[in-house]
Design an enzyme around this catalytic site. Sequence first.
Site, PDB file in Angstrom:
ATOM      1  N   ASP A   7      -5.678  22.419 -26.178  1.00  0.00           N
ATOM      2  CA  ASP A   7      -6.221  21.951 -27.449  1.00  0.00           C
ATOM      3  C   ASP A   7      -5.480  20.695 -27.867  1.00  0.00           C
ATOM      4  OD1 ASP A   7      -7.997  22.229 -29.734  1.00  0.00           O
ATOM      5  OD2 ASP A   7      -6.205  22.692 -30.889  1.00  0.00           O
ATOM      6  N   GLU A   9      -5.027  17.824 -31.340  1.00  0.00           N
ATOM      7  CA  GLU A   9      -5.330  17.385 -32.696  1.00  0.00           C
ATOM      8  C   GLU A   9      -5.334  15.860 -32.669  1.00  0.00           C
ATOM      9  OE1 GLU A   9      -6.275  19.318 -35.074  1.00  0.00           O
ATOM     10  OE2 GLU A   9      -5.779  21.214 -34.097  1.00  0.00           O
ATOM     11  N   HIS A 154      -5.054  23.825 -38.923  1.00  0.00           N
ATOM     12  CA  HIS A 154      -5.326  23.700 -37.501  1.00  0.00           C
ATOM     13  C   HIS A 154      -4.072  23.152 -36.815  1.00  0.00           C
ATOM     14  CE1 HIS A 154      -9.828  24.166 -37.108  1.00  0.00           C
ATOM     15  NE2 HIS A 154      -9.644  24.191 -38.412  1.00  0.00           N
TER      16      HIS A 154
END
Length: 246
Positions: A7, A9, A154
């Site tokens: 993942d 960001e 997040h």
Amino acid sequence: MRQIILDTETTGLRVEDGNRILEIAAVEMVSRKLSRPDRHLHRYINPERESEEGALNVHGLSSDFLADKPKFADIVDEFLDFVRGAELIIHNAPFDVGFLNMELERLGRGKISDYVTGIIDTLKDAKEMFPGKRNSLDALCDRFEVDRSARTLHGALIDCELLAEVYLCMTRGQDSLLIDFAGADGDDSAAQAAAAVARAARGPLKVLRPTAGELGEHDAYLDTLDKTVKGSCLWRSLEPKPEAAA
């Protein structure tokens, strides 16, 4: 099989607007077992630009916090060495892959697909599994009863950990019945040996052929279909007539 749940960001939603990666996490899973935390990769990155307001509200990583962090060029070799030869598991893969490819191409390092064996998009899979329903990571956590209480903002690492649990839930039906034979270190030789023993014990598969009486009943049924369609039914043209048992 070595898989990496990944993942990122970013400073904004659109890579076309010059947005950059500011956090990246990669969690290792071998033979469907999560590795120890020291086998995970998690890095904050100085994106060399401000985050858009909407993105900042999502990840909460300020420019001041990121100012002394390494640039992507500083961690690219470590990152590529970690994911090399693995299969990536990403939720909404086109988003993360687009940003990874941009960062790699800026450094003349090709594309992420040059380094991995494949990419699984769990969002795509979830949409096929649950059509018409919400399939965000939060929604999937709720659906599979994965505890996400620790997720206030997040973050790449916690999102990877949650996605790993969700992915295992989504693919539980694909587990081998012998999966528990695999060693904790990911060595599946025990499972392969157990499978070989099971095959040997089972012996060759038996083929049961229809009797003459069963063939007669089958033909009579096809005759009724022929009358219904006023011709020859499709079954007769597709299926060779089976051999009767002696």
